[in-house]
Design a protein around this motif. Structure first.
Motif, PDB file in Angstrom:
ATOM      1  N   THR A 104       0.816  -1.218   0.000  1.00  0.00           N
ATOM      2  CA  THR A 104       0.000   0.000   0.000  1.00  0.00           C
ATOM      3  C   THR A 104       0.846   1.263   0.000  1.00  0.00           C
ATOM      4  OG1 THR A 104      -1.833  -1.124   1.116  1.00  0.00           O
ATOM      5  CG2 THR A 104      -1.773   1.280   1.261  1.00  0.00           C
ATOM      6  N   GLY A 107       2.433   1.824  -3.330  1.00  0.00           N
ATOM      7  CA  GLY A 107       1.387   2.183  -4.285  1.00  0.00           C
ATOM      8  C   GLY A 107       1.022   3.657  -4.194  1.00  0.00           C
ATOM      9  N   HIS A 119      -2.877  -2.952 -10.234  1.00  0.00           N
ATOM     10  CA  HIS A 119      -2.893  -4.140  -9.373  1.00  0.00           C
ATOM     11  C   HIS A 119      -2.708  -5.372 -10.244  1.00  0.00           C
ATOM     12  CE1 HIS A 119      -5.185  -6.821  -6.293  1.00  0.00           C
ATOM     13  NE2 HIS A 119      -3.886  -6.917  -6.162  1.00  0.00           N
ATOM     14  N   SER A 136      -8.551  -9.513  -6.847  1.00  0.00           N
ATOM     15  CA  SER A 136      -7.860 -10.440  -5.961  1.00  0.00           C
ATOM     16  C   SER A 136      -8.428 -11.843  -6.159  1.00  0.00           C
ATOM     17  CB  SER A 136      -8.025 -10.004  -4.503  1.00  0.00           C
ATOM     18  OG  SER A 136      -7.411  -8.758  -4.281  1.00  0.00           O
ATOM     19  N   ASP A 158       2.028  -8.073  -7.740  1.00  0.00           N
ATOM     20  CA  ASP A 158       1.151  -7.269  -6.884  1.00  0.00           C
ATOM     21  C   ASP A 158       0.977  -5.843  -7.387  1.00  0.00           C
ATOM     22  OD1 ASP A 158      -0.614  -6.992  -4.706  1.00  0.00           O
ATOM     23  OD2 ASP A 158       0.941  -6.042  -3.505  1.00  0.00           O
ATOM     24  N   ILE A 159       2.069  -5.111  -7.629  1.00  0.00           N
ATOM     25  CA  ILE A 159       1.957  -3.735  -8.127  1.00  0.00           C
ATOM     26  C   ILE A 159       2.773  -3.580  -9.402  1.00  0.00           C
ATOM     27  CG2 ILE A 159       2.291  -1.276  -7.652  1.00  0.00           C
ATOM     28  CD1 ILE A 159       2.157  -1.858  -4.712  1.00  0.00           C
ATOM     29  N   HIS A 252      -8.554  -1.043 -12.218  1.00  0.00           N
ATOM     30  CA  HIS A 252      -7.451  -1.859 -11.744  1.00  0.00           C
ATOM     31  C   HIS A 252      -6.248  -1.033 -11.268  1.00  0.00           C
ATOM     32  CE1 HIS A 252      -9.358  -5.632 -12.764  1.00  0.00           C
ATOM     33  NE2 HIS A 252      -9.624  -5.178 -13.964  1.00  0.00           N
ATOM     34  N   TYR A 254      -4.114   0.502  -8.529  1.00  0.00           N
ATOM     35  CA  TYR A 254      -3.906   0.083  -7.149  1.00  0.00           C
ATOM     36  C   TYR A 254      -4.381   1.166  -6.186  1.00  0.00           C
ATOM     37  CZ  TYR A 254      -1.378  -2.365  -3.391  1.00  0.00           C
ATOM     38  OH  TYR A 254      -1.037  -3.050  -2.249  1.00  0.00           O
ATOM     39  N   ARG A 255      -5.276   0.781  -5.279  1.00  0.00           N
ATOM     40  CA  ARG A 255      -5.869   1.704  -4.298  1.00  0.00           C
ATOM     41  C   ARG A 255      -6.493   2.913  -5.000  1.00  0.00           C
ATOM     42  NH1 ARG A 255      -5.215  -2.497  -1.940  1.00  0.00           N
ATOM     43  NH2 ARG A 255      -3.896  -2.816  -0.097  1.00  0.00           N
TER      44      ARG A 255
END
Length: 310
Positions: A104, A107, A119, A136, A158-159, A252, A254-255
């Motif tokens: 996180t 990101g 993501h 996920s 993941d990122i 998509h 991330y965050r």
């Protein structure tokens, strides 16, 4: 007790990172570095967290600063695209703190630096980067692992960090040589006896190093596959076209809930506009009821070949 370090520089996501906590997942830089892009330090964030306005559950988001709390673990602050502070709680688990620092927190750093974080996982194929994005549990890491087993190199798990070159060419920056795989995936790949560490206690998802098959340089982003599950027995590939590409990139990111409160909506739209017409974009649909990683790699490679030579 946290293990701290001094004067240790790491590289990930195309950034030089100086950290007060050891980050064994990352590549260490041995040579002298003139400029540090990101500093990671311990600090007491209790007071500022109490006073900070919460905008999304346990997150407080405003322009150039994000704070969030993971109960019984730590409070984290990310600011100005160049600093991460963390305040451990009690007998915090160092590995779990690193998980949030490299997830996180990084990101948010990428967003604050106007670098697009997606993501997903990414693999180098014939000198080009191909990303696998999805919800996920869609199987992104498992698919990337299937490619690694075929001799391809991992860029990130993941990122996905997407840069734009001076000429507006999308580039993908590598993260660090590690995957996160569920026990089910390890079993399906025939990995029965391992000493991998679980990401969390009582969880069957593991950190799997891939140092020997890691691509450590930025390379052009050539294509993105959105991985989704279906209720049929078929694998399908469908091109994603037009405005739907913008929707997929935002969904998509991330965050993505931080983009609006951080004042980054215009940046995200402009960055997406620079990307969508310069890459190939597909939806890769897989059966929900069976392990199909090997068949998916064949489908992806065939799709890439047909795109390159069409």
């Amino acid at each position: 007790m946290l293990i701290t370090s001094t004067n240790v520089i790491y590289k990930a996501f195309g950034l030089h990172i100086a950290s007060e906590i050891f980050l064994p997942e990352l590549l260490r830089i041995s040579e002298q570095v003139e400029n540090i892009d990101v500093e990671i330090k311990m600090a007491d964030l209790t007071t500022i967290w109490t006073e900070f306005e919460k905008t999304h559950g346990d997150f407080g988001v405003k322009e150039n600063q994000v704070l969030f709390e993971i109960p019984n673990l730590a409070i984290f602050s990310i600011q100005n695209g160049n600093k991460i502070l963390f305040s451990p709680m009690g007998q915090s688990k160092e590995g779990e703190i690193r998980l949030f620092l490299l997830g996180t927190c990084m990101g948010v750093i990428l967003q604050q630096r106007r670098l697009l974080p997606l993501h997903g996982s990414a693999i180098e194929i014939n000198g080009k980067a191909y990303g696998f994005i999805g919800d996920s549990g869609a199987g992104k890491s498992t698919l990337a692992s299937a490619f690694i087993n075929k001799g391809y190199r991992l860029l990130t798990d993941d990122i996905i960090a997407v840069y734009l070159s001076e000429n507006g060419i999308p580039l993908m920056a590598p993260s660090y040589p590690q995957q996160k795989l569920w026990q089910e995936s390890l079993d399906n790949f025939g990995i029965k006896d391992h000493n991998y560490l679980p990401l969390f206690e009582r969880e069957t998802k593991y950190a799997v190093p891939v140092h020997s098959q890691f691509s450590s340089e930025k390379i052009p982003l050539e294509g993105i596959f959105e991985l989704v599950k279906n209720n049929t027995e078929q694998i399908e590939v469908i091109p994603i076209q037009g405005l739907e590409r913008f929707h997929k990139l935002f969904y998509h990111t991330y965050r993505n809930f931080m983009i609006g409160p951080s004042g980054l909506m215009e940046w995200h739209l402009n960055t997406s506009a620079c990307i969508v017409n310069k890459i190939n974009f597909f939806q890769l649909s897989r059966p929900n009821s069976q392990f199909t990683a090997e068949e998916l790699t064949t489908t992806v490679l065939r799709t890439i070949h047909q795109t390159v030579f069409s």
